[in-house]
Design a protein around this motif. Structure first.
Motif, mmCIF file in Angstrom:
data_model
loop_
_atom_site.group_PDB
_atom_site.id
_atom_site.type_symbol
_atom_site.label_atom_id
_atom_site.label_comp_id
_atom_site.label_asym_id
_atom_site.label_seq_id
_atom_site.Cartn_x
_atom_site.Cartn_y
_atom_site.Cartn_z
ATOM 1 N N CYS A 474 0.829 -1.215 0.000
ATOM 2 C CA CYS A 474 0.000 0.000 0.000
ATOM 3 C C CYS A 474 0.861 1.262 0.000
ATOM 4 C CB CYS A 474 -0.915 0.018 1.228
ATOM 5 S SG CYS A 474 -2.285 -1.159 1.147
ATOM 6 N N GLU A 475 2.101 1.122 0.458
ATOM 7 C CA GLU A 475 3.020 2.257 0.518
ATOM 8 C C GLU A 475 4.002 2.271 -0.645
ATOM 9 O OE1 GLU A 475 3.266 2.565 5.421
ATOM 10 O OE2 GLU A 475 4.659 1.257 4.312
ATOM 11 N N ASP A 476 3.807 1.385 -1.590
ATOM 12 C CA ASP A 476 4.754 1.255 -2.703
ATOM 13 C C ASP A 476 4.869 2.579 -3.473
ATOM 14 O OD1 ASP A 476 6.026 -1.362 -4.229
ATOM 15 O OD2 ASP A 476 5.673 0.316 -5.588
ATOM 16 N N THR A 479 2.526 3.797 -8.476
ATOM 17 C CA THR A 479 1.067 3.960 -8.371
ATOM 18 C C THR A 479 0.312 2.697 -8.759
ATOM 19 O OG1 THR A 479 1.275 6.308 -8.861
ATOM 20 C CG2 THR A 479 -0.896 5.322 -9.160
ATOM 21 N N ARG A 482 0.183 0.172 -5.978
ATOM 22 C CA ARG A 482 -0.783 0.555 -4.932
ATOM 23 C C ARG A 482 -2.213 0.330 -5.403
ATOM 24 N NH1 ARG A 482 2.477 5.149 -5.018
ATOM 25 N NH2 ARG A 482 0.736 6.466 -5.706
ATOM 26 N N THR A 486 -4.926 -2.282 -3.531
ATOM 27 C CA THR A 486 -6.195 -1.804 -2.966
ATOM 28 C C THR A 486 -7.379 -2.581 -3.521
ATOM 29 O OG1 THR A 486 -6.364 -0.061 -4.657
ATOM 30 C CG2 THR A 486 -5.328 0.530 -2.562
ATOM 31 N N TYR A 521 -0.227 10.771 -1.651
ATOM 32 C CA TYR A 521 -0.322 9.429 -2.227
ATOM 33 C C TYR A 521 -0.925 8.451 -1.226
ATOM 34 C CZ TYR A 521 2.788 11.437 -5.719
ATOM 35 O OH TYR A 521 3.341 12.236 -6.679
ATOM 36 N N ASP A 522 -0.555 8.611 0.054
ATOM 37 C CA ASP A 522 -1.131 7.742 1.087
ATOM 38 C C ASP A 522 -2.620 8.039 1.268
ATOM 39 O OD1 ASP A 522 1.240 6.412 1.588
ATOM 40 O OD2 ASP A 522 1.875 7.825 3.153
ATOM 41 N N THR A 525 -4.401 6.551 -1.538
ATOM 42 C CA THR A 525 -4.484 5.098 -1.342
ATOM 43 C C THR A 525 -5.620 4.743 -0.396
ATOM 44 O OG1 THR A 525 -2.117 4.788 -1.761
ATOM 45 C CG2 THR A 525 -3.244 3.068 -0.504
#
Length: 610
Positions: A474-476, A479, A482, A486, A521-522, A525
């Motif tokens: 999830c933190e990759d 994009t 991620r 998800t 970005y987080d 996500t």
């Protein structure tokens, strides 16, 4: 007549390029340029004629465009004729959908005569494009209309003794039209024409017929294949011209699939054994290419030993009697089908072949095997897989990326075959791919299997290894990785909840802080996670844990966060009965997002766009 082969992006003169006059209506543009002495202007306008039809509608098309279509068919330039041919299939569908029975009349009276003319053009590019449109036109007709209007065109082409190209066109049209013919046309008319043209004096006609038999075999009854098409096909397999025999080798699998069991064993198998020893290397290569699929058409206990010996000999592809090195790739590609046909009891007969293939110097051979390793494992079952395939699995994981990708893509499917005890041995390998794999595509492939992987291990392993991997994905930084993970988290969390509610609850608490992190970005996500949780977790949990931070993110300063929130609010929650108590708040947020400064946010705030 000439054919100018050029790119439309080639430089045009000022006069040629002066077609973008906004003061002209579509019909005025057509009238001005349809008879232009400049080829590029005529070519551009004929390519626009379908767009013109859409702009002016059916009635005006019927009144204003029929004559131009007929006029373009008399153009002297092959490029214009080919462009016209490309438009005819569109007009057939347009006339039928917008004109009903009147439109069908136009198809028969206007389009078919034009396509018939183009099918006999001197330029093969025009004929080829016309043939494709002919198929499109025929698919819009009833069985009666096909009988009355389409079949006479093929008959006329097939009986033209003076023009070899016309007879070839007829044979190839049987190929292309077979899937769209209705009623008994295929089993009566096509079989008759196939029989007639199979005796043609020109080998290119016979070659086309050999291909047509392969296509037609899959569309008619077993009785017709065995009693009518097969005798014709068998005669062609001994044709004097190698190109005809090669076409037979390329069609024989389809013929075998749809012939009777007796015909497969007593007629086609001996023929196959002859083709595989043909004097022409091109015939031999093609026969070897289809050997695995041919074996797969037979019953396991009825595969002749000679065929099996030829198959196992394909690993010696560099030897002259086995064609060339391409046969090794054919062997690898068809291995799962051959093993499935023979059954796991015959693994000992194929084990050496498989082992040799896995060590082949051609990486394309190893890549083929890596993509099908899980299929071989499924056929062999747990015991044989653990005894014979684990070393290959490990070998491929250390291979080139082009090879490694196959086992990673099907990792969960392979691990599922292993016993739970042996499966645990590969947990570290899974996490190593995620942590140390330099190729982000591998991480994406892992992310797409997260839900399945979680179901393969006990909750302790999931807690210590799989959950940390999920968070890290999830933190990759990439994009698309991620995004992939998800999409899996709904299934992942659903599995956790079914096994241990406490672990599921802890995982949720680990996810929630994403919504308030400083990185957009987080936060994005988190919004994507919410989008994929609806329907997988209870509405009560979503309402209590995920809805409040989602509301806050609807006011996020970053449009790329807000547009995903809009997608969740409008696409997943709006008018969702599971969230009836939230509808007033959802409506409020939806109305705000509809007036957002960002165009993309406004787009997703409308229900029709989600």
């Amino acid at each position: 007549m000439s054919y100018h082969d050029f790119d439309e992006d080639d430089e045009m003169s000022e006069e040629e390029d002066n077609m973008d006059d906004d003061t002209l209506t579509p019909l005025e543009r057509l009238a001005k340029y349809k008879t232009s002495p400049l080829l590029l202007q005529r070519l551009r306008i004929v390519k626009e004629i379908s767009d013109i039809a859409l702009q002016i509608g059916y009635e005006e098309t019927k009144e204003k465009l029929i004559q131009p279509l007929q006029d373009f068919a008399d153009d002297k330039e092959g490029a214009v004729l080919q462009a016209l041919a490309e438009q005819l299939s569109f007009f057939a569908t347009f006339f039928r959908e917008h004109g009903g029975s009147d439109g069908e009349t136009l198809i028969l009276s206007t389009l078919l005569p034009i396509v018939h003319l183009l099918l006999t053009d001197e330029h093969h590019q025009v004929r080829g494009t016309a043939a494709e449109s002919f198929v499109g036109i025929a698919s819009n007709l009833s069985e009666e209309q096909q009988n009355d209007k389409v079949l006479p065109i093929i008959t006329k082409l097939s009986k033209n003794s003076a023009e070899e190209d016309h007879r070839i066109e007829a044979a190839e049209l049987l190929n292309k039209l077979a899937p769209v013919f209705k009623g008994d046309i295929l089993s009566v008319f096509c079989v008759e024409k196939i029989t007639q043209l199979s005796k043609d004096t020109m080998f290119r006609v016979r070659k086309a017929i050999a291909s047509a038999i392969g296509i037609s075999s899959g569309l008619v009854s077993e009785d017709i294949v065995t009693n009518k098409l097969l005798p014709v096909f068998l005669r062609l397999t001994s044709d004097d011209i190698w190109g005809v025999r090669k076409a037979c080798a390329e069609s024989i699998v389809s013929v075998s699939q749809h012939s009777s069991r007796t015909a497969r064993l007593q007629q086609l198998t001996p023929v196959y054994l002859n083709l595989i020893k043909d004097a022409s290397r091109w015939v031999r290569n093609s026969t070897y290419q289809h050997l695995g699929p041919f074996i797969a058409t037979l019953d396991g206990n009825e595969v002749p030993q000679q065929l099996l010996e030829h198959y196992t000999g394909m690993i010696e592809g560099t030897r002259s009697q086995y064609g060339d090195s391409d046969t090794v790739r054919f062997c690898a590609f068809s291995f799962p089908g051959v093993l499935l046909t023979l059954g796991r009891d015959k693994w000992t007969c194929l084990q050496k072949v498989y082992s040799t293939l896995t060590e082949d110097l051609q990486w394309k051979v190893r890549r083929t095997l890596s993509h099908s390793l899980h299929e071989v494992a499924i056929i062999l079952g747990t015991e044989l897989t653990e005894a014979h395939l684990l070393s290959t699995f490990g070998l491929f994981l250390k291979d080139l990326d082009q090879v490694k990708v196959g086992v990673i893509r099907h990792l969960s499917e392979f691990l599922e075959i292993l016993s739970p005890e042996r499966r645990k041995d590969y947990v570290d390998i899974i996490t190593d791919i995620q942590l140390h794999g330099g190729n982000w595509r591998f991480r994406k492939l892992l992310a797409k299997q997260l839900g399945k992987l979680a179901s393969l291990f006990d909750i302790s392993t999931v807690t210590t290894s799989i959950i940390p991997m999920a968070i890290q994905l999830c933190e990759d930084q990439v994009t698309t990785v991620r995004y992939a993970v998800t999409k899996e988290l709904g299934l992942f969390l659903s599995h956790l909840n079914s096994v241990d509610e406490g672990v599921a609850s802890d995982f949720i608490e680990t996810i929630l802080p994403f919504s308030t992190r400083s990185s957009c970005y987080d936060r994005q996500t988190f919004a994507m996670i919410c989008e994929n949780l609806v329907g997988h977790i209870s509405p009560a949990v979503f309402e209590a844990k995920f809805f409040p931070p989602l509301v806050e993110l609807s006011k996020d300063k970053v449009p790329n966060v807000r547009f995903i929130v809009a997608r969740v609010i409008v696409g997943q929650l709006y008018k969702n009965d599971d969230f009836s108590a939230l509808q007033a708040e959802i409506q409020r947020i939806k109305d705000i997002l509809k007036s957002d400064d960002d165009r993309e946010v406004r787009y997703y705030a409308r229900p029709d766009n989600c």
